[in-house]
Design an enzyme around this catalytic site. Structure first.
Site, PDB file in Angstrom:
ATOM      1  N   GLN A   1      29.782  -2.423 -19.926  1.00 44.84           N
ATOM      2  CA  GLN A   1      31.188  -1.979 -19.989  1.00 44.84           C
ATOM      3  C   GLN A   1      31.902  -2.646 -21.164  1.00 44.84           C
ATOM      4  O   GLN A   1      32.648  -2.005 -21.904  1.00 44.84           O
ATOM      5  CB  GLN A   1      31.882  -2.332 -18.660  1.00 44.84           C
ATOM      6  CG  GLN A   1      33.174  -1.592 -18.415  1.00 44.84           C
ATOM      7  CD  GLN A   1      32.943  -0.085 -18.248  1.00 44.84           C
ATOM      8  OE1 GLN A   1      31.868   0.348 -17.869  1.00 44.84           O
ATOM      9  NE2 GLN A   1      33.947   0.707 -18.581  1.00 44.84           N
TER      10      GLN A   1
ATOM     11  N   ASP B   1       8.179 -16.146   0.416  1.00 45.13           N
ATOM     12  CA  ASP B   1       9.374 -17.012   0.389  1.00 45.13           C
ATOM     13  C   ASP B   1       9.485 -17.704  -0.971  1.00 45.13           C
ATOM     14  O   ASP B   1      10.551 -17.723  -1.591  1.00 45.13           O
ATOM     15  CB  ASP B   1       9.292 -18.085   1.487  1.00 45.13           C
ATOM     16  CG  ASP B   1       9.649 -17.534   2.864  1.00 45.13           C
ATOM     17  OD1 ASP B   1      10.248 -16.455   2.939  1.00 45.13           O
ATOM     18  OD2 ASP B   1       9.314 -18.210   3.866  1.00 45.13           O
ATOM     19  N   GLY B   2       8.384 -18.278  -1.421  1.00 50.23           N
ATOM     20  CA  GLY B   2       8.384 -18.953  -2.734  1.00 50.23           C
ATOM     21  C   GLY B   2       8.596 -17.961  -3.863  1.00 50.23           C
ATOM     22  O   GLY B   2       9.325 -18.219  -4.823  1.00 50.23           O
TER      23      GLY B   2
ATOM     24  N   GLU C   1       0.859  -1.189   0.000  1.00 45.50           N
ATOM     25  CA  GLU C   1       0.000   0.000   0.000  1.00 45.50           C
ATOM     26  C   GLU C   1       0.894   1.236   0.000  1.00 45.50           C
ATOM     27  O   GLU C   1       2.089   1.134   0.338  1.00 45.50           O
ATOM     28  CB  GLU C   1      -0.902   0.002   1.241  1.00 45.50           C
ATOM     29  CG  GLU C   1      -1.852  -1.175   1.274  1.00 45.50           C
ATOM     30  CD  GLU C   1      -2.796  -1.143   2.482  1.00 45.50           C
ATOM     31  OE1 GLU C   1      -2.951  -0.076   3.108  1.00 45.50           O
ATOM     32  OE2 GLU C   1      -3.360  -2.206   2.779  1.00 45.50           O
TER      33      GLU C   1
ATOM     34  N   GLU D   1       9.268  -7.866  -3.901  1.00 46.60           N
ATOM     35  CA  GLU D   1       9.084  -9.062  -3.048  1.00 46.60           C
ATOM     36  C   GLU D   1      10.007  -8.987  -1.824  1.00 46.60           C
ATOM     37  O   GLU D   1      10.568  -9.994  -1.374  1.00 46.60           O
ATOM     38  CB  GLU D   1       9.244 -10.341  -3.866  1.00 46.60           C
ATOM     39  CG  GLU D   1       8.214 -10.355  -5.002  1.00 46.60           C
ATOM     40  CD  GLU D   1       7.928 -11.696  -5.607  1.00 46.60           C
ATOM     41  OE1 GLU D   1       8.126 -12.718  -4.932  1.00 46.60           O
ATOM     42  OE2 GLU D   1       7.479 -11.712  -6.766  1.00 46.60           O
TER      43      GLU D   1
ATOM     44  N   ALA E   1       2.557   1.375   3.214  1.00 45.90           N
ATOM     45  CA  ALA E   1       2.994   0.077   3.751  1.00 45.90           C
ATOM     46  C   ALA E   1       3.724  -0.717   2.674  1.00 45.90           C
ATOM     47  O   ALA E   1       3.119  -1.494   1.934  1.00 45.90           O
ATOM     48  CB  ALA E   1       1.792  -0.718   4.267  1.00 45.90           C
TER      49      ALA E   1
HETATM   50  C1  LIG Z   1       7.617  -2.904 -10.512  1.00 44.63           C
HETATM   51  C2  LIG Z   1       7.093  -3.282  -9.153  1.00 44.63           C
HETATM   52  C3  LIG Z   1       6.255  -4.355  -9.019  1.00 44.63           C
HETATM   53  C4  LIG Z   1       5.737  -4.703  -7.761  1.00 44.63           C
HETATM   54  N1  LIG Z   1       4.834  -5.741  -7.649  1.00 44.63           N
HETATM   55  C5  LIG Z   1       4.202  -5.938  -6.468  1.00 44.63           C
HETATM   56  C6  LIG Z   1       3.119  -6.882  -6.366  1.00 44.63           C
HETATM   57  O1  LIG Z   1       2.769  -7.575  -7.331  1.00 44.63           O
HETATM   58  N2  LIG Z   1       2.469  -6.995  -5.183  1.00 44.63           N
HETATM   59  C7  LIG Z   1       2.807  -6.249  -4.094  1.00 44.63           C
HETATM   60  O2  LIG Z   1       2.167  -6.407  -3.060  1.00 44.63           O
HETATM   61  N3  LIG Z   1       3.834  -5.350  -4.146  1.00 44.63           N
HETATM   62  C8  LIG Z   1       4.521  -5.176  -5.310  1.00 44.63           C
HETATM   63  N4  LIG Z   1       5.543  -4.254  -5.386  1.00 44.63           N
HETATM   64  C9  LIG Z   1       5.924  -3.513  -4.204  1.00 44.63           C
HETATM   65  C10 LIG Z   1       7.315  -3.853  -3.685  1.00 44.63           C
HETATM   66  O3  LIG Z   1       7.306  -5.123  -3.079  1.00 44.63           O
HETATM   67  C11 LIG Z   1       7.737  -2.717  -2.741  1.00 44.63           C
HETATM   68  O4  LIG Z   1       8.040  -1.607  -3.566  1.00 44.63           O
HETATM   69  C12 LIG Z   1       8.916  -3.084  -1.864  1.00 44.63           C
HETATM   70  O5  LIG Z   1       8.545  -4.055  -0.931  1.00 44.63           O
HETATM   71  C13 LIG Z   1       9.483  -1.867  -1.114  1.00 44.63           C
HETATM   72  O6  LIG Z   1       8.481  -1.091  -0.543  1.00 44.63           O
HETATM   73  P1  LIG Z   1       8.471   0.497  -0.809  1.00 44.63           P
HETATM   74  O7  LIG Z   1       8.574   0.698  -2.274  1.00 44.63           O
HETATM   75  O8  LIG Z   1       7.310   1.086  -0.111  1.00 44.63           O
HETATM   76  O9  LIG Z   1       9.822   1.031  -0.177  1.00 44.63           O
HETATM   77  P2  LIG Z   1      10.112   1.457   1.421  1.00 44.63           P
HETATM   78  O10 LIG Z   1       9.517   0.428   2.266  1.00 44.63           O
HETATM   79  O11 LIG Z   1       9.595   2.859   1.527  1.00 44.63           O
HETATM   80  O12 LIG Z   1      11.647   1.407   1.428  1.00 44.63           O
HETATM   81  C14 LIG Z   1      12.491   2.487   0.978  1.00 44.63           C
HETATM   82  C15 LIG Z   1      13.936   2.102   1.327  1.00 44.63           C
HETATM   83  O13 LIG Z   1      14.081   1.997   2.755  1.00 44.63           O
HETATM   84  C16 LIG Z   1      14.600   0.716   3.083  1.00 44.63           C
HETATM   85  N5  LIG Z   1      14.038   0.295   4.353  1.00 44.63           N
HETATM   86  C17 LIG Z   1      12.732   0.324   4.734  1.00 44.63           C
HETATM   87  N6  LIG Z   1      12.612  -0.181   5.969  1.00 44.63           N
HETATM   88  C18 LIG Z   1      13.844  -0.539   6.375  1.00 44.63           C
HETATM   89  C19 LIG Z   1      14.372  -1.138   7.566  1.00 44.63           C
HETATM   90  N7  LIG Z   1      13.583  -1.477   8.578  1.00 44.63           N
HETATM   91  N8  LIG Z   1      15.693  -1.361   7.629  1.00 44.63           N
HETATM   92  C20 LIG Z   1      16.502  -1.043   6.594  1.00 44.63           C
HETATM   93  N9  LIG Z   1      16.067  -0.489   5.457  1.00 44.63           N
HETATM   94  C21 LIG Z   1      14.751  -0.249   5.345  1.00 44.63           C
HETATM   95  C22 LIG Z   1      14.183  -0.195   1.925  1.00 44.63           C
HETATM   96  O14 LIG Z   1      14.989  -1.355   1.852  1.00 44.63           O
HETATM   97  C23 LIG Z   1      14.376   0.745   0.760  1.00 44.63           C
HETATM   98  O15 LIG Z   1      15.729   0.793   0.410  1.00 44.63           O
HETATM   99  C24 LIG Z   1       6.099  -3.939  -6.631  1.00 44.63           C
HETATM  100  C25 LIG Z   1       6.980  -2.846  -6.780  1.00 44.63           C
HETATM  101  C26 LIG Z   1       7.463  -2.502  -8.021  1.00 44.63           C
HETATM  102  C27 LIG Z   1       8.368  -1.298  -8.147  1.00 44.63           C
END
Ligand SMILES: Cc1cc2nc3c(=O)[nH]c(=O)nc-3n(C[C@H](O)[C@H](O)[C@H](O)COP(=O)(O)OP(=O)(O)OC[C@H]3O[C@@H](n4cnc5c(N)ncnc54)[C@H](O)[C@@H]3O)c2cc1C
Length: 379
Positions: free
Chosen positions: A336, A240-241, A127, A363, A130
């Site tokens: 490169q 996980d999968g 979300e 994921e 989230a």
């Molecule tokens: C092309 C694409 C396809 C996707 N497909 C799906 C899908 O099919 N279903 C679905 O549900 N989601 C999907 N996603 C969502 C994806 O899983 C999330 O973008 C990802 O989990 C990261 O969440 P966020 O983008 O909100 O980044 P944030 O959670 O805002 O993270 C930003 C940065 O902070 C870091 N960070 C956050 N918390 C911590 C912590 N506690 N410790 C250290 N570092 C931290 C992260 O690693 C990252 O570097 C997709 C995303 C993209 C871009």
């Protein structure tokens, strides 16, 4: 562990390679350019029993092991990373929760058409507020007579707008926080369910990524997967999968980059000889191959652990983290080796470089994978 693939696994890998070369490779650049969803390819993959590969035949699957499925993701992604993730999100993320925790009624109604490839699946956890903190979601599912009423917005959902079936996570008891999170199967055509913004992405551009918007969307009570309050566990175990699938996608992209780099190094002449005769180029190729093989072993190990019915969160985390970072690095080296040509869109490595990056993010970012792996060491 024995990674001498069985004859059947080798055959599946070879079939997937031949299929990809004939049907996926020729359109990969066009999908990247136009952002088109490759419906015709997914239809053909269904005809070959790919769409339900690791599920039992009684549910319309091919009855293969997870490693065989992973080989298919790898070979498809080697030709087109977009098609690889369309397939992997469908098979690993959408079908699995129904197979593992769904009622027999849900299996018959949704798993069978998903496995037969008559329907496409998607998985909706993220979300706007989230992402990594998946437990902070605010989508709700309020019980009402024999239904639940869904409200809220999901974002970044792979296969959004093209999927027929969505696995959606929503709070049935917001007061309980993550312990009130539940999983549902949601049909695409329900009133109150709309597709929001379509994202314009850096890579995997043939894979659709959209918002999902629920406004008083009524779903049958029987579409609850498992029990109320078990959604977070279902999401994490499903991921996980999925992470092994992302690792396999990264392997495919990295293999393609290495293939291109070798071809170019043999063809490109500078100082009167192919650049492949230069030790600097040879060493890059040697390191690319070594990282790729290490990533492959970790990925196949994680798939084998899943097949053995073990808890494999650590193996999946290591595979996803290592393979995605290897792919990112290998694609960089492939550019490169191509010199200026690698920076030009006509050359395949330019697309591979952009496609590889997402494997370190979705994921669960690679920071999350490090948490998973270290968590299992420090328990
Ligand atoms: C092309 C694409 C396809 C996707 N497909 C799906 C899908 O099919 N279903 C679905 O549900 N989601 C999907 N996603 C969502 C994806 O899983 C999330 O973008 C990802 O989990 C990261 O969440 P966020 O983008 O909100 O980044 P944030 O959670 O805002 O993270 C930003 C940065 O902070 C870091 N960070 C956050 N918390 C911590 C912590 N506690 N410790 C250290 N570092 C931290 C992260 O690693 C990252 O570097 C997709 C995303 C993209 C871009």
């Amino acid at each position: 562990m024995n990674f001498n693939l069985t004859e059947e696994q080798q055959l599946i890998k070879q079939n997937a390679r031949e299929f990809a070369l004939e049907n996926v490779e020729p359109i990969a650049a066009e999908l990247d350019k136009t952002g088109r969803y490759p419906a015709e390819v997914i239809k053909k993959m269904a005809e070959l029993d790919f769409m339900g590969m690791p599920y039992p035949p009684e549910y319309g699957g091919a009855g293969a092991d997870y490693l065989s499925y992973i080989l298919v993701v790898e070979e498809i992604s080697r030709s087109c990373a977009s098609t690889g993730i369309i397939y992997s999100a469908h098979c690993s993320l959408a079908a699995w929760p129904i197979f593992k925790w769904g009622s027999e009624e849900l299996k018959q109604k949704y798993l069978v058409p998903l496995c037969k490839g008559e329907k496409l699946g998607a998985f909706a956890l993220t979300e706007p507020g989230a992402g990594t903190d998946a437990a902070a979601g605010t989508c709700t599912a309020k019980a009402d007579a024999d239904s639940y009423i869904l409200n809220g917005t999901k974002c970044f959902i792979t296969n959004g707008g093209v999927a027929d079936v969505y696995i959606v996570f929503a709070l049935t008891d917001p007061a309980q926080g993550v312990k009130g999170l539940s999983a549902f199967v949601v049909d695409a055509n329900l009133p109150g369910f709309e597709i929001g913004k379509h994202e314009d992405k850096m890579g995997i551009r043939g894979s659709q990524t959209t918002e999902l918007v629920f406004k008083n969307c009524r779903i049958p009570q029987t579409n609850l997967i498992g029990k109320e309050g078990k959604g977070f566990g279902i999401a994490m175990q499903t991921l996980d999968g999925g992470r092994v699938g992302v690792a396999a996608q990264a392997l495919g992209i990295a293999q393609a980059a290495l293939d291109e780099a070798i071809k170019f190094a043999k063809e490109r002449v500078q100082f009167g000889k192919p650049i492949a005769t230069k030790q600097a180029i040879q060493w890059m190729l040697a390191e690319m191959e070594t990282k790729l093989q290490a990533a492959r072993l970790l990925t196949y190990q994680a798939a084998a652990a899943k097949d053995e019915g073990k808890i494999f969160s650590k193996e999946a985390g290591m595979a996803k983290m290592f393979a995605s970072e290897a792919a990112d690095w290998i694609c960089g080296k492939a550019i490169q080796i191509h010199g200026g040509y690698g920076y030009i869109k006509n050359f395949k490595v330019e697309r591979l470089y952009r496609d590889a990056k997402i494997c370190t993010i979705y994921e669960g970012t690679n920071e999350v994978q490090r948490m998973v792996v270290s968590g299992s060491l420090l328990r």
